[in-house]
Design a protein around this motif. Structure first.
Motif, PDB file in Angstrom:
ATOM      1  N   PRO A  74      20.656  65.039  24.701  1.00  0.00           N
ATOM      2  CA  PRO A  74      21.030  64.000  23.746  1.00  0.00           C
ATOM      3  C   PRO A  74      19.811  63.263  23.208  1.00  0.00           C
ATOM      4  O   PRO A  74      18.747  63.276  23.819  1.00  0.00           O
ATOM      5  CB  PRO A  74      21.900  63.055  24.573  1.00  0.00           C
ATOM      6  N   SER A  86      33.256  53.299  23.493  1.00  0.00           N
ATOM      7  CA  SER A  86      32.168  53.176  24.472  1.00  0.00           C
ATOM      8  C   SER A  86      31.275  51.976  24.233  1.00  0.00           C
ATOM      9  O   SER A  86      30.059  52.075  24.309  1.00  0.00           O
ATOM     10  CB  SER A  86      31.300  54.433  24.475  1.00  0.00           C
ATOM     11  N   TRP A  90      30.291  44.079  28.994  1.00  0.00           N
ATOM     12  CA  TRP A  90      29.621  42.844  29.416  1.00  0.00           C
ATOM     13  C   TRP A  90      28.650  42.334  28.345  1.00  0.00           C
ATOM     14  O   TRP A  90      28.043  41.290  28.508  1.00  0.00           O
ATOM     15  CB  TRP A  90      28.887  43.052  30.744  1.00  0.00           C
ATOM     16  N   GLN A 103      16.058  49.943  21.697  1.00  0.00           N
ATOM     17  CA  GLN A 103      15.623  51.190  22.294  1.00  0.00           C
ATOM     18  C   GLN A 103      14.995  52.109  21.243  1.00  0.00           C
ATOM     19  O   GLN A 103      13.932  52.673  21.452  1.00  0.00           O
ATOM     20  CB  GLN A 103      16.829  51.852  22.969  1.00  0.00           C
TER      21      GLN A 103
ATOM     22  N   ASP B 162      31.668  57.281  29.762  1.00  0.00           N
ATOM     23  CA  ASP B 162      31.366  56.737  28.438  1.00  0.00           C
ATOM     24  C   ASP B 162      30.056  55.968  28.428  1.00  0.00           C
ATOM     25  O   ASP B 162      29.212  56.148  27.552  1.00  0.00           O
ATOM     26  CB  ASP B 162      32.464  55.753  28.015  1.00  0.00           C
ATOM     27  N   TYR B 163      29.895  55.075  29.400  1.00  0.00           N
ATOM     28  CA  TYR B 163      28.697  54.234  29.434  1.00  0.00           C
ATOM     29  C   TYR B 163      27.471  55.084  29.698  1.00  0.00           C
ATOM     30  O   TYR B 163      26.392  54.854  29.136  1.00  0.00           O
ATOM     31  CB  TYR B 163      28.802  53.162  30.522  1.00  0.00           C
ATOM     32  N   ASN B 165      27.133  58.178  28.853  1.00  0.00           N
ATOM     33  CA  ASN B 165      26.842  58.895  27.618  1.00  0.00           C
ATOM     34  C   ASN B 165      26.053  58.025  26.644  1.00  0.00           C
ATOM     35  O   ASN B 165      25.135  58.508  25.984  1.00  0.00           O
ATOM     36  CB  ASN B 165      28.140  59.366  26.962  1.00  0.00           C
ATOM     37  N   VAL B 166      26.432  56.740  26.556  1.00  0.00           N
ATOM     38  CA  VAL B 166      25.690  55.831  25.681  1.00  0.00           C
ATOM     39  C   VAL B 166      24.222  55.790  26.123  1.00  0.00           C
ATOM     40  O   VAL B 166      23.305  55.925  25.310  1.00  0.00           O
ATOM     41  CB  VAL B 166      26.300  54.412  25.728  1.00  0.00           C
ATOM     42  N   ARG B 168      22.598  58.002  27.701  1.00  0.00           N
ATOM     43  CA  ARG B 168      21.929  59.283  27.469  1.00  0.00           C
ATOM     44  C   ARG B 168      21.563  59.457  26.000  1.00  0.00           C
ATOM     45  O   ARG B 168      20.475  59.913  25.666  1.00  0.00           O
ATOM     46  CB  ARG B 168      22.820  60.429  27.939  1.00  0.00           C
ATOM     47  N   VAL B 169      22.496  59.088  25.107  1.00  0.00           N
ATOM     48  CA  VAL B 169      22.196  59.225  23.679  1.00  0.00           C
ATOM     49  C   VAL B 169      21.021  58.328  23.304  1.00  0.00           C
ATOM     50  O   VAL B 169      20.161  58.705  22.505  1.00  0.00           O
ATOM     51  CB  VAL B 169      23.439  58.895  22.823  1.00  0.00           C
ATOM     52  N   LEU B 170      20.969  57.142  23.911  1.00  0.00           N
ATOM     53  CA  LEU B 170      19.872  56.218  23.605  1.00  0.00           C
ATOM     54  C   LEU B 170      18.590  56.597  24.329  1.00  0.00           C
ATOM     55  O   LEU B 170      17.540  56.015  24.087  1.00  0.00           O
ATOM     56  CB  LEU B 170      20.267  54.787  23.997  1.00  0.00           C
ATOM     57  N   GLN B 171      18.686  57.555  25.223  1.00  0.00           N
ATOM     58  CA  GLN B 171      17.535  57.978  26.031  1.00  0.00           C
ATOM     59  C   GLN B 171      16.897  56.798  26.765  1.00  0.00           C
ATOM     60  O   GLN B 171      15.674  56.615  26.749  1.00  0.00           O
ATOM     61  CB  GLN B 171      16.500  58.685  25.161  1.00  0.00           C
ATOM     62  N   LEU B 172      17.730  55.991  27.406  1.00  0.00           N
ATOM     63  CA  LEU B 172      17.209  54.871  28.198  1.00  0.00           C
ATOM     64  C   LEU B 172      16.409  55.427  29.376  1.00  0.00           C
ATOM     65  O   LEU B 172      16.794  56.425  29.970  1.00  0.00           O
ATOM     66  CB  LEU B 172      18.364  54.019  28.734  1.00  0.00           C
ATOM     67  N   SER B 173      15.313  54.741  29.680  1.00  0.00           N
ATOM     68  CA  SER B 173      14.521  55.158  30.840  1.00  0.00           C
ATOM     69  C   SER B 173      15.289  54.820  32.105  1.00  0.00           C
ATOM     70  O   SER B 173      16.260  54.073  32.082  1.00  0.00           O
ATOM     71  CB  SER B 173      13.188  54.429  30.839  1.00  0.00           C
ATOM     72  N   LYS B 176      15.512  51.093  32.801  1.00  0.00           N
ATOM     73  CA  LYS B 176      16.360  50.415  31.823  1.00  0.00           C
ATOM     74  C   LYS B 176      17.818  50.737  32.056  1.00  0.00           C
ATOM     75  O   LYS B 176      18.686  49.890  31.928  1.00  0.00           O
ATOM     76  CB  LYS B 176      15.966  50.855  30.411  1.00  0.00           C
ATOM     77  N   LYS B 180      20.338  47.841  32.539  1.00  0.00           N
ATOM     78  CA  LYS B 180      21.223  47.550  31.409  1.00  0.00           C
ATOM     79  C   LYS B 180      22.612  48.142  31.587  1.00  0.00           C
ATOM     80  O   LYS B 180      23.563  47.673  30.978  1.00  0.00           O
ATOM     81  CB  LYS B 180      20.621  48.115  30.114  1.00  0.00           C
ATOM     82  N   ILE B 181      22.729  49.223  32.340  1.00  0.00           N
ATOM     83  CA  ILE B 181      24.020  49.887  32.464  1.00  0.00           C
ATOM     84  C   ILE B 181      24.534  49.828  33.909  1.00  0.00           C
ATOM     85  O   ILE B 181      25.601  49.279  34.171  1.00  0.00           O
ATOM     86  CB  ILE B 181      23.942  51.366  32.016  1.00  0.00           C
ATOM     87  N   PRO B 184      25.088  46.008  35.626  1.00  0.00           N
ATOM     88  CA  PRO B 184      26.216  45.251  35.080  1.00  0.00           C
ATOM     89  C   PRO B 184      27.556  45.952  35.272  1.00  0.00           C
ATOM     90  O   PRO B 184      28.559  45.307  35.537  1.00  0.00           O
ATOM     91  CB  PRO B 184      25.898  45.118  33.589  1.00  0.00           C
ATOM     92  N   ALA B 185      27.564  47.288  35.176  1.00  0.00           N
ATOM     93  CA  ALA B 185      28.836  47.998  35.307  1.00  0.00           C
ATOM     94  C   ALA B 185      29.340  47.943  36.745  1.00  0.00           C
ATOM     95  O   ALA B 185      30.541  47.898  36.988  1.00  0.00           O
ATOM     96  CB  ALA B 185      28.683  49.448  34.854  1.00  0.00           C
TER      97      ALA B 185
END
Ligand SMILES: Nc1ncnc2c1ncn2[C@@H]1O[C@H](COP(=O)(O)OP(=O)(O)OP(=O)(O)O)[C@@H](O)[C@H]1O
Ligand SMILES: [Mg+2]
Lengths: 279, 261
Positions: A74, A86, A90, A103, B162-163, B165-166, B168-173, B176, B180-181, B184-185
């Motif tokens: 991705p 999605s 929070w 990002q 879902d979260y 996937n978000v 992964r698409v954003l390529q968070l390190s 992060k 960020k995910i 909080p989740a």
């Protein structure tokens, strides 16, 4: 050169006797700036198709290339508006969009990133609700946040997975018009997944029907030669609209009928794994 | 559901609970008067405990102090052990939730350590630290850590695809994505763990103080048992119960806030 190219893509889930083939031998090409709609039954494998193009899952065989390079995973240049939106519950509307902006445009100044965020929230008409949490929004508003987040990433390709299917008919019509406007303004390459033929005709340059599953195939591509902006009222009386609509629906119904025959027919004994899911 | 008027609500939330407490006190009086003469009755208990309740912060001697003063000592001890438990338990839970290999390696150990009683940990703590205070804190931490570990791991494992996937698409390190995910989740689950851990930490305090003779509700209880002042046992039991209840309520308040958010 097409921006996106699928060649002989197959995908199934499960192993052995449990295996079910979902998509079989898909070929698809998207030109830059084109809006293509894939129309198909529920459960045909539309989300599966989007996931593969986004790089969230890999095809079992065949190849997907984006801008001439094979898709390996991705990335923000292929933004997705997920079927379930999605949004992160929070975070507020603004924070949800800003997470993506921060990002993708990490090299920008904070002020510029914030302005970019606000601009895209305004684009979908949600400035008044920007500090609300997703739980405080209606379904249509959530959908718009998801679109804003995807657009703000300024992707090369925008993947919209049934963005409006969870909405009631009235909201849906309003948002279709809004989506048409946004798509035209952004001029992006867009793959729109939908189960609504009218929506496809209203928005797309080209429509590709997806057969009923299992082992769904893509049908022949039908181009929508109706000038923009398209007015939904006028469209209803347009003979080209009627013809196109009949073509797509006939194709899909025919594929559904064939599928039923296939499933009911006595199965020949074969050594290769059966495409049908085992019962 | 039908809206209840004020009088009815007051009856449900005040009168009925009072009635329950009253009935238990009557039962207690009857039992102590007939079946169990060794058990001090309610009135006697109140008479003997009055001093400790009415001037709750007095200090008359090392092991003769107001009940809330003792409670405070115990709370401080619990806070230390509990903080240690969270400090170790949360990262451990995150690791378990994020890595299958880590879970495979350490889950059996955790399942074995989890049911070990505080009475078993305390002597080991004494051997390790040579002093009762750190041994008590060690015991509290070792016993109360597990709900935090397990619930944090569960929280991380049940993050919706879902979260992810978000992210992964954003390529968070990695970092992060954690910040960020994942955190909080998983936070609502983590807080359930924190609340259960606090309950256990408070449960363990009595055992820890009894064995080490440290001043606190548990130490006081054990000392009064040895001095044959049984009325104070009941005072201590009531105090421990009420404090535990209040702590749990406070934690649920925070927990519910997080669930809504
Ligand atoms: N992760 C998975 N594991 C196993 N089977 C799956 C998985 N994801 C999808 N499927 C199966 O693949 C088929 C296609 O699913 P998909 O979600 O792609 O359909 P869809 O066309 O998006 O449907 P809808 O219109 O309802 O969203 C379904 O039969 C589904 O059960
Ligand atoms: Mg879908």
């Amino acid at each position: 050169m097409p921006i996106l190219e699928l060649k002989g893509v197959c995908k199934g889930y499960g192993h052995g006797a449990q295996r079910s083939e979902v998509l079989r031998n898909l070929d698809l090409q998207l030109e830059r700036g084109e809006l293509v709609a894939v129309v198909g039954f529920s459960g045909a494998g539309k989300t599966t198709l989007v996931s593969m193009i986004a790089g969230l899952t890999t095809p079992d065989s065949g190849s997907i290339s984006f801008e001439g390079k094979a898709v390996r995973g991705p990335g923000p240049e292929r933004a997705v508006v997920f079927q379930s939106y999605s949004l992160l519950p929070w975070l507020s509307v603004r924070q949800n969009v800003k997470l993506a902006v921060d990002q993708v445009f990490a090299h920008w100044t904070p002020a510029r990133r914030l302005a970019h965020t606000e601009h895209h929230i305004a684009l979908v008409g949600l400035s008044a609700a920007r500090d609300k949490k997703p739980a405080e929004l209606s379904g249509g508003m959530r959908q718009r946040v998801a679109v804003a987040r995807a657009l703000a990433m300024e992707p090369e390709l925008l993947l919209l997975d049934e963005p409006l299917s969870a909405l009631d008919a009235l909201t849906r019509a309003t948002l279709q018009d809004e989506l048409a406007r946004i798509c035209q303004v952004s001029g992006k390459t867009i793959l729109l997944i939908t189960n609504d033929v009218d929506e496809a005709i209203l928005l797309a340059d080209r429509i590709v029907p997806l057969d009923a599953g299992p082992a769904a195939k893509l049908g022949p591509s039908l181009s929508v030669d109706i000038e923009r902006p398209r007015d939904r009222k006028a469209l209803n009386h347009d003979p080209r609209f009627k013809r196109l609509r009949a073509q797509v629906i006939d194709y899909l119904l025919e594929s559904g009928r064939k599928r039923k025959q296939r499933l009911c027919a006595p199965k020949p004994i074969e050594m290769s794994p059966s495409p049908e899911p085992a019962r | 559901m039908q809206e209840k008027n004020f009088g009815q609500r007051a009856f449900d939330n005040v009168v009925l609970p009072m009635l329950g407490v009253g009935m238990v006190i009557v039962l207690w009086a009857i039992v102590s008067a007939t079946l169990a003469p060794a058990l001090p009755g309610p009135w006697k208990t109140w008479q003997v405990s009055k001093l400790y309740v009415l001037s709750p912060f007095d200090k008359r001697g090392e092991l003769d102090q107001g009940i809330l003063r003792f409670t405070w000592y115990s709370l401080v001890r619990v806070a230390k052990g509990y903080s240690l438990a969270l400090l170790i338990g949360t990262p451990l839970g995150l690791l378990l939730g994020m890595s299958q290999a880590f879970t495979r390696s350490f889950d059996p150990i955790i399942q074995i350590l989890r049911p070990v009683s505080p009475l078993a940990w305390l002597p080991l703590g004494l051997v390790l630290f040579q002093k009762p205070e750190p041994a008590g804190i060690f015991t509290i931490a070792m016993c109360s850590m597990w709900p935090t570990v397990l619930n944090t791991a569960l929280g991380v494992r049940s993050i919706p695809q879902d979260y992810i996937n978000v992210a992964r698409v954003l390529q968070l390190s990695r970092s992060k994505r954690l910040l960020k995910i994942t955190l909080p989740a998983a936070l609502p689950y983590m807080f359930t763990g924190f609340r259960l851990s606090l309950g256990i930490a408070w449960l363990v305090i009595v055992a820890a103080e009894m064995l080490t003779g440290a001043p606190g509700v548990g130490g006081f209880l054990w000392q009064e048992y040895n001095s044959l002042i049984y009325e104070h046992l009941i005072l201590c039991i009531a105090t421990i119960g009420i404090v535990g209840f209040v702590l749990d309520r406070l934690m649920s308040l925070v927990e519910n806030k997080l669930k809504v958010a």
